[in-house]
Design a protein around this motif. Structure first.
Motif, short mmCIF file in Angstrom:
data_model
loop_
_atom_site.label_atom_id
_atom_site.label_comp_id
_atom_site.label_asym_id
_atom_site.label_seq_id
_atom_site.Cartn_x
_atom_site.Cartn_y
_atom_site.Cartn_z
N GLU A 282 0.81 -1.22 0.00
CA GLU A 282 0.00 0.00 0.00
C GLU A 282 0.84 1.27 0.00
OE1 GLU A 282 -3.31 0.52 -0.28
OE2 GLU A 282 -3.54 -1.63 -0.62
N TRP A 283 2.11 1.18 0.41
CA TRP A 283 2.96 2.36 0.54
C TRP A 283 3.10 3.12 -0.79
CZ3 TRP A 283 4.11 6.33 2.94
CH2 TRP A 283 5.29 7.04 2.75
N PRO A 284 3.36 2.47 -1.91
CA PRO A 284 3.44 3.22 -3.17
C PRO A 284 2.14 3.97 -3.50
CG PRO A 284 4.39 1.05 -3.47
CD PRO A 284 3.72 1.06 -2.11
N ARG A 285 1.00 3.39 -3.18
CA ARG A 285 -0.29 4.05 -3.42
C ARG A 285 -0.42 5.30 -2.54
NH1 ARG A 285 -5.63 2.97 -1.10
NH2 ARG A 285 -7.13 4.04 -2.42
N VAL A 286 -0.03 5.20 -1.28
CA VAL A 286 -0.07 6.36 -0.38
C VAL A 286 0.82 7.48 -0.91
CG1 VAL A 286 0.54 7.18 1.94
CG2 VAL A 286 -0.71 5.02 1.66
N GLN A 287 2.03 7.11 -1.34
CA GLN A 287 2.94 8.11 -1.91
C GLN A 287 2.32 8.78 -3.13
OE1 GLN A 287 6.30 5.34 -2.27
NE2 GLN A 287 7.50 6.88 -1.17
N GLU A 288 1.72 7.99 -4.01
CA GLU A 288 1.13 8.55 -5.23
C GLU A 288 -0.06 9.46 -4.90
OE1 GLU A 288 0.45 9.96 -8.79
OE2 GLU A 288 2.26 8.92 -8.16
N LEU A 289 -0.85 9.10 -3.91
CA LEU A 289 -1.97 9.97 -3.50
C LEU A 289 -1.46 11.30 -2.96
CD1 LEU A 289 -4.34 7.33 -1.88
CD2 LEU A 289 -4.78 8.68 -3.96
N ALA A 290 -0.38 11.28 -2.20
CA ALA A 290 0.22 12.53 -1.69
C ALA A 290 0.72 13.38 -2.85
CB ALA A 290 1.34 12.23 -0.71
N ARG A 291 1.38 12.74 -3.82
CA ARG A 291 1.85 13.48 -5.00
C ARG A 291 0.68 14.04 -5.81
NH1 ARG A 291 5.51 8.81 -5.38
NH2 ARG A 291 7.50 9.50 -4.53
N GLU A 292 -0.38 13.23 -5.95
CA GLU A 292 -1.56 13.67 -6.70
C GLU A 292 -2.21 14.87 -6.03
OE1 GLU A 292 -4.60 13.92 -9.56
OE2 GLU A 292 -2.59 13.07 -9.61
N LEU A 293 -2.30 14.88 -4.71
CA LEU A 293 -2.84 16.02 -3.99
C LEU A 293 -2.03 17.27 -4.31
CD1 LEU A 293 -4.78 17.25 -1.94
CD2 LEU A 293 -3.27 16.40 -0.13
N GLY A 294 -0.71 17.15 -4.30
CA GLY A 294 0.14 18.28 -4.68
C GLY A 294 -0.11 18.74 -6.10
N ARG A 295 -0.24 17.80 -7.03
CA ARG A 295 -0.50 18.16 -8.43
C ARG A 295 -1.83 18.89 -8.57
NH1 ARG A 295 2.16 13.14 -9.51
NH2 ARG A 295 0.19 12.02 -9.44
#
Length: 172
Positions: A132-145
């Motif tokens: 799940e860690w890669p998904r959490v990281q991508e969600l954080a990046r997506e929020l920034g985008r």
């Protein structure tokens, strides 16, 4: 270039300064020169120019164009939010420095909270499945985008001023 310059330009130390974080926020969705940014932030042009150069050398600001001004040329820059992804994998001291500056910025920005407005809050220090860690990281990046792209579309009317700080990292 000295050893200190190389270390400072490669990693989290590049952004671990309150003015540099303010510049990154200011130059998100906007293109400005050092003089324009200095006026907006209430800082000296020399100080802002120095920090803009450091951020540009670190790959966090992108040169956009040059604009003639009173017998000179002003270089104008913008911040691309995806540039921060290059800062990963830094040393512990640099990471802690950045987290301290982020905490200071969050504390300073909190005084601007619009009383009675809704806010989103999450605080977590827990264990999750490794897959799940890669998904959490991508969600954080997506929020920034999402917020950066929205800032690029900002018009003068119908806007909401927001403050957002997200730091997702593996801990011991």
């Amino acid at each position: 270039m000295s050893e200190d310059d190389r270390v400072d330009l490669n990693g989290l130390r590049t952004v671990a300064h309150p003015l540099r974080l303010r510049l990154l926020s200011l130059l998100t969705g906007r293109t400005m020169s050092a003089a324009e940014a200095a006026r907006e932030l209430g800082e000296t042009q020399a100080n802002v120019s120095y920090h803009i150069r450091r951020l540009a050398k670190g790959g966090l600001l992108e040169f956009v164009d040059e604009k003639p001004v009173r017998g000179g040329i002003a270089k104008r820059y913008t911040h691309r939010p995806s540039s921060g992804e290059a800062l990963g994998g830094s040393d512990q001291e640099s990471f802690l420095g950045l987290m301290q500056v982020l905490a200071q910025q969050m504390s300073a920005r909190a005084s601007g909270y619009r009383e009675g407005s809704d806010f989103a809050f999450t605080d977590a220090h827990l264990t999750i499945p490794a897959e799940e860690w890669p998904r959490v990281q991508e969600l954080a990046r997506e929020l920034g985008r999402v917020v950066h792209q929205a800032a690029e579309r900002t018009s003068d009317g119908g806007t909401v001023r927001v403050s957002l700080t997200v730091a997702a990292f593996e801990s011991e």
